[in-house]
Design a protein around this motif. Structure first.
Motif, short mmCIF file in Angstrom:
data_model
loop_
_atom_site.label_atom_id
_atom_site.label_comp_id
_atom_site.label_asym_id
_atom_site.label_seq_id
_atom_site.Cartn_x
_atom_site.Cartn_y
_atom_site.Cartn_z
N GLN A 5 -12.41 -41.68 -25.43
CA GLN A 5 -12.09 -42.92 -25.74
C GLN A 5 -10.64 -43.24 -26.47
O GLN A 5 -10.07 -44.40 -25.89
CB GLN A 5 -13.25 -43.64 -26.69
N LYS A 6 -10.17 -42.29 -27.08
CA LYS A 6 -8.89 -42.31 -27.60
C LYS A 6 -7.84 -42.26 -26.53
O LYS A 6 -7.03 -43.09 -26.73
CB LYS A 6 -8.66 -41.10 -28.62
N ARG A 7 -8.13 -41.41 -25.49
CA ARG A 7 -7.23 -41.14 -24.54
C ARG A 7 -7.22 -42.39 -23.55
O ARG A 7 -6.44 -42.69 -22.58
CB ARG A 7 -7.35 -39.90 -23.67
N TYR A 8 -8.50 -42.88 -23.33
CA TYR A 8 -8.57 -43.90 -22.07
C TYR A 8 -9.41 -45.12 -22.64
O TYR A 8 -10.68 -45.24 -22.89
CB TYR A 8 -9.46 -43.32 -20.98
N THR A 9 -8.52 -46.05 -23.34
CA THR A 9 -9.15 -47.12 -24.06
C THR A 9 -10.22 -48.00 -23.22
O THR A 9 -11.11 -48.57 -23.80
CB THR A 9 -7.92 -48.18 -24.63
N GLN A 10 -9.91 -47.95 -21.92
CA GLN A 10 -10.78 -48.97 -21.16
C GLN A 10 -12.47 -48.08 -20.87
O GLN A 10 -13.29 -48.61 -20.58
CB GLN A 10 -10.53 -48.92 -19.63
N ALA A 11 -12.66 -46.94 -21.60
CA ALA A 11 -13.84 -46.22 -21.64
C ALA A 11 -14.79 -46.40 -22.89
O ALA A 11 -14.90 -45.65 -23.65
CB ALA A 11 -13.71 -44.68 -21.34
#
Length: 121
Positions: free
Chosen positions: A31-37
């Motif tokens: 979630q830190k790397r892919y905010t859309q997740a």
């Protein structure tokens, strides 16, 4: 969508805490790397299946994702258990290097060993 597979049959067995915290730490990292997740769902939320099983700790994992400090607290508890049992002289090093919200392999090993020591005094 991104799927995370957890080893085990959680229709018939309980997931070890260390495995649940490792999954939570992985989700936090993703979630830190892919905010859309941002949404966390189970396999059975999108398909007609019992997966991940009635004993899968979905709520606990979601709580740990929302409060990553839980993983650090688990490591602290494990270190205290090992110190009390005389298996570790000082946990200061591990506590200083522990990152909140992260369960690395060595932390997971410490937690697993503490669980063993509790069950086999």
């Amino acid at each position: 969508h991104l799927g995370i597979c957890a080893m085990g049959n959680f229709e018939t067995e309980q997931m070890p805490d260390v495995q649940a915290f490792a999954i939570a730490a992985l989700i936090v990292d993703i979630q830190k790397r892919y905010t859309q997740a941002s949404e966390i769902i189970r396999h059975k939320d999108v398909a007609a299946t019992a997966c991940p099983g009635k004993f899968y700790p979905f709520d606990a994992i979601c709580s740990a994702v929302k409060s990553p400090e839980i993983a650090k607290t688990t490591l602290e508890t494990a270190i205290n258990t090992l110190q009390d049992a005389g298996q570790m002289t000082s946990g200061d090093y591990w506590l200083k290097t522990a990152k909140a919200g992260s369960v690395n392999c060595l932390d997971a090993l410490i937690i697993k060993f503490a669980d063993y020591v509790k069950k086999h005094p």
